[in-house]
Design a protein around this motif. Structure first.
Motif, PDB file in Angstrom:
ATOM      1  N   ASN A  32      14.400   3.295  -8.709  1.00  0.00           N
ATOM      2  CA  ASN A  32      14.436   4.661  -8.197  1.00  0.00           C
ATOM      3  C   ASN A  32      15.509   5.438  -8.959  1.00  0.00           C
ATOM      4  O   ASN A  32      16.574   5.756  -8.439  1.00  0.00           O
ATOM      5  N   ASP A  33      15.218   5.745 -10.234  1.00  0.00           N
ATOM      6  CA  ASP A  33      16.204   6.371 -11.112  1.00  0.00           C
ATOM      7  C   ASP A  33      15.897   7.831 -11.405  1.00  0.00           C
ATOM      8  O   ASP A  33      16.530   8.457 -12.255  1.00  0.00           O
ATOM      9  N   GLY A  34      14.905   8.393 -10.712  1.00  0.00           N
ATOM     10  CA  GLY A  34      14.543   9.784 -10.929  1.00  0.00           C
ATOM     11  C   GLY A  34      13.588   9.983 -12.080  1.00  0.00           C
ATOM     12  O   GLY A  34      13.033  11.069 -12.253  1.00  0.00           O
ATOM     13  N   LYS A  35      13.390   8.961 -12.903  1.00  0.00           N
ATOM     14  CA  LYS A  35      12.491   9.060 -14.048  1.00  0.00           C
ATOM     15  C   LYS A  35      11.137   8.414 -13.757  1.00  0.00           C
ATOM     16  O   LYS A  35      10.143   8.766 -14.372  1.00  0.00           O
ATOM     17  N   SER A  36      11.151   7.463 -12.871  1.00  0.00           N
ATOM     18  CA  SER A  36       9.929   6.741 -12.534  1.00  0.00           C
ATOM     19  C   SER A  36       9.231   7.422 -11.359  1.00  0.00           C
ATOM     20  O   SER A  36       9.844   8.210 -10.632  1.00  0.00           O
ATOM     21  N   PRO A  37       7.949   7.146 -11.160  1.00  0.00           N
ATOM     22  CA  PRO A  37       7.256   7.687  -9.986  1.00  0.00           C
ATOM     23  C   PRO A  37       7.949   7.239  -8.704  1.00  0.00           C
ATOM     24  O   PRO A  37       8.618   6.200  -8.683  1.00  0.00           O
ATOM     25  N   PRO A  38       7.837   8.025  -7.625  1.00  0.00           N
ATOM     26  CA  PRO A  38       8.483   7.649  -6.363  1.00  0.00           C
ATOM     27  C   PRO A  38       8.044   6.259  -5.912  1.00  0.00           C
ATOM     28  O   PRO A  38       6.882   5.882  -6.042  1.00  0.00           O
ATOM     29  N   LEU A  39       9.006   5.513  -5.412  1.00  0.00           N
ATOM     30  CA  LEU A  39       8.696   4.173  -4.932  1.00  0.00           C
ATOM     31  C   LEU A  39       7.857   4.241  -3.668  1.00  0.00           C
ATOM     32  O   LEU A  39       8.070   5.091  -2.810  1.00  0.00           O
ATOM     33  N   LYS A  40       6.907   3.348  -3.557  1.00  0.00           N
ATOM     34  CA  LYS A  40       6.143   3.214  -2.327  1.00  0.00           C
ATOM     35  C   LYS A  40       6.670   2.009  -1.563  1.00  0.00           C
ATOM     36  O   LYS A  40       6.809   0.920  -2.122  1.00  0.00           O
ATOM     37  N   ILE A  41       6.949   2.232  -0.309  1.00  0.00           N
ATOM     38  CA  ILE A  41       7.423   1.167   0.566  1.00  0.00           C
ATOM     39  C   ILE A  41       6.384   0.974   1.664  1.00  0.00           C
ATOM     40  O   ILE A  41       5.909   1.950   2.247  1.00  0.00           O
ATOM     41  N   PRO A  42       6.012  -0.251   1.969  1.00  0.00           N
ATOM     42  CA  PRO A  42       5.012  -0.444   3.028  1.00  0.00           C
ATOM     43  C   PRO A  42       5.614  -0.256   4.416  1.00  0.00           C
ATOM     44  O   PRO A  42       6.745  -0.671   4.675  1.00  0.00           O
ATOM     45  N   LEU A  43       4.843   0.376   5.283  1.00  0.00           N
ATOM     46  CA  LEU A  43       5.231   0.439   6.688  1.00  0.00           C
ATOM     47  C   LEU A  43       5.015  -0.921   7.349  1.00  0.00           C
ATOM     48  O   LEU A  43       5.803  -1.342   8.195  1.00  0.00           O
ATOM     49  N   PHE A  44       3.940  -1.575   6.935  1.00  0.00           N
ATOM     50  CA  PHE A  44       3.607  -2.910   7.433  1.00  0.00           C
ATOM     51  C   PHE A  44       3.114  -3.746   6.262  1.00  0.00           C
ATOM     52  O   PHE A  44       2.466  -3.231   5.351  1.00  0.00           O
ATOM     53  N   TYR A  45       3.410  -5.015   6.296  1.00  0.00           N
ATOM     54  CA  TYR A  45       2.900  -5.896   5.252  1.00  0.00           C
ATOM     55  C   TYR A  45       2.828  -7.326   5.771  1.00  0.00           C
ATOM     56  O   TYR A  45       3.397  -7.670   6.817  1.00  0.00           O
ATOM     57  N   LEU A  46       2.082  -8.144   5.043  1.00  0.00           N
ATOM     58  CA  LEU A  46       2.013  -9.567   5.327  1.00  0.00           C
ATOM     59  C   LEU A  46       2.875 -10.307   4.320  1.00  0.00           C
ATOM     60  O   LEU A  46       3.011  -9.882   3.170  1.00  0.00           O
ATOM     61  N   THR A  47       3.447 -11.393   4.753  1.00  0.00           N
ATOM     62  CA  THR A  47       4.207 -12.238   3.843  1.00  0.00           C
ATOM     63  C   THR A  47       3.980 -13.690   4.233  1.00  0.00           C
ATOM     64  O   THR A  47       3.672 -13.995   5.389  1.00  0.00           O
ATOM     65  N   SER A  48       4.096 -14.570   3.265  1.00  0.00           N
ATOM     66  CA  SER A  48       3.885 -15.993   3.535  1.00  0.00           C
ATOM     67  C   SER A  48       5.215 -16.735   3.473  1.00  0.00           C
ATOM     68  O   SER A  48       6.092 -16.417   2.669  1.00  0.00           O
ATOM     69  N   VAL A  49       5.341 -17.716   4.345  1.00  0.00           N
ATOM     70  CA  VAL A  49       6.540 -18.552   4.414  1.00  0.00           C
ATOM     71  C   VAL A  49       6.100 -20.002   4.285  1.00  0.00           C
ATOM     72  O   VAL A  49       5.247 -20.474   5.049  1.00  0.00           O
ATOM     73  N   SER A  50       6.658 -20.691   3.329  1.00  0.00           N
ATOM     74  CA  SER A  50       6.253 -22.071   3.069  1.00  0.00           C
ATOM     75  C   SER A  50       6.698 -22.999   4.196  1.00  0.00           C
ATOM     76  O   SER A  50       7.846 -22.946   4.653  1.00  0.00           O
ATOM     77  N   ILE A  51       5.762 -23.838   4.645  1.00  0.00           N
ATOM     78  CA  ILE A  51       6.081 -24.867   5.636  1.00  0.00           C
ATOM     79  C   ILE A  51       6.388 -26.185   4.933  1.00  0.00           C
ATOM     80  O   ILE A  51       7.352 -26.880   5.243  1.00  0.00           O
ATOM     81  N   ASN A  52       5.526 -26.512   3.972  1.00  0.00           N
ATOM     82  CA  ASN A  52       5.704 -27.707   3.151  1.00  0.00           C
ATOM     83  C   ASN A  52       4.983 -27.462   1.828  1.00  0.00           C
ATOM     84  O   ASN A  52       4.641 -26.323   1.506  1.00  0.00           O
ATOM     85  N   ASP A  53       4.750 -28.510   1.071  1.00  0.00           N
ATOM     86  CA  ASP A  53       4.121 -28.348  -0.241  1.00  0.00           C
ATOM     87  C   ASP A  53       2.676 -27.872  -0.155  1.00  0.00           C
ATOM     88  O   ASP A  53       2.111 -27.420  -1.158  1.00  0.00           O
ATOM     89  N   TYR A  54       2.073 -27.976   1.018  1.00  0.00           N
ATOM     90  CA  TYR A  54       0.646 -27.666   1.133  1.00  0.00           C
ATOM     91  C   TYR A  54       0.323 -26.516   2.088  1.00  0.00           C
ATOM     92  O   TYR A  54      -0.768 -25.952   2.015  1.00  0.00           O
ATOM     93  N   GLU A  55       1.242 -26.184   2.976  1.00  0.00           N
ATOM     94  CA  GLU A  55       0.937 -25.200   4.012  1.00  0.00           C
ATOM     95  C   GLU A  55       1.905 -24.021   3.990  1.00  0.00           C
ATOM     96  O   GLU A  55       3.100 -24.192   3.732  1.00  0.00           O
TER      97      GLU A  55
END
Length: 301
Positions: A32-55
């Protein structure tokens, strides 16, 4: 994917921060340096959290500064048809559909705080890698032109969602990878919220005990319409069933043929219970829905 036959394990994670990295681009957001397009921030999003090597666990993250009244990671319905339920069907299977969310309430979260993540599913890197996985998520939040609505997010991805998966940008625009994200703000399009689940079940049980299954489902469906359109007043769900009973009885007696006749019936019922003209400006859409319910009830009786 989550096995709905097992007890769903709810989890919450506090102070989740948006990393600025999207699964779609795999690149960090521009500075966000004034030269690049305005940043988009999500209001909501999904994210994954590792449980183990497979899940991995999949979390829905509230990236706003407001507490969400609820997060429902399952389908919400406006009426019996959307739930696949039918009038006149007294089977246990149909009654389960009539109650709408009986198989999903264990996954409902309430009072989801800002920057809090809630677990909505899990994926297996081997078993799920070749399958399309779909998530329906509903949250109450303002829209671009409305102070309140129910947002419906429809996510379809093969194998999983990766590290971060925006659902809605902070300018209320839809991320290009989303199947759909819609804000339902009109009374007629807002679904029955899961917050009235217990009230609605209580009303159904009470109606079944006094009037039998067939009539109970018919009256409950009418009450759904009265509740969604706020006909008469914004009463609790379990207080408008009295008017729904009378409307059902008058429909059977007077046999209306059009929405105008249904409106007269509704008006007469509310005039009887309250002051004349108490229920003003009854939406024609509500009358049309009740007329369709009456026609379906007649076809099954």
């Amino acid at each position: 994917m989550t096995n709905t036959k097992c007890i769903f394990e709810k989890k919450r994670i506090d102070n989740v921060q948006w990393s600025g990295v999207s699964r779609i681009s795999s690149l960090p957001s521009l500075p966000n340096d004034g030269k690049s397009p305005p940043l988009k921030i999500p209001l909501f999003y999904l994210t994954s959290v590792s449980i183990n090597d497979y899940e991995d666990d999949i979390y829905f993250v509230n990236n706003t500064d407001q507490t969400l009244h609820f997060v429902a990671p399952f389908k919400l319905y406006q009426n019996l048809n959307e739930a696949g339920a039918k009038l006149g069907d007294v089977s246990v299977e149909n009654l389960n559909k009539v109650t709408f969310y009986s198989n999903d309430m264990d996954r409902l979260y309430t009072d989801v705080l800002p920057n809090q993540g809630v677990r909505i599913d899990s994926t297996h890197i081997i078993y799920d890698s070749d399958y399309l996985i779909q998530h329906f998520i509903h949250v109450p939040f303002k829209g671009l032109d409305t102070h309140y609505g129910i947002w419906r997010f429809n996510v379809v991805e093969k194998g999983g969602i990766g590290q971060s998966y925006p659902l809605l940008w902070d300018d209320f625009s839809k991320p290009s990878h989303m199947v759909s994200c819609d804000c339902m703000s009109e009374r007629g399009e807002i679904p029955i919220e899961p917050s009235v689940y217990e009230e609605r079940c209580w009303v159904l049980d009470s109606l079944i005990q006094s009037l039998g299954v067939t009539n109970a489902i018919f009256i409950l469906a009418i009450n759904d319409v009265l509740y969604r359109y706020c006909v008469g007043w914004s009463a609790p769900y379990n207080e408008s069933d009295i008017q729904a009973k009378d409307i059902a009885r008058k429909l059977q007696e007077l046999k209306p043929s059009d929405a105008d006749a249904v409106e007269e019936i509704i008006q007469a019922v509310y005039d009887f219970w309250f002051n004349v003209g108490f229920a003003k400006n009854i939406p024609v859409e509500a009358c049309a829905e009740i007329l369709d319910l009456y026609k379906e009830w007649m076809a099954n009786n």
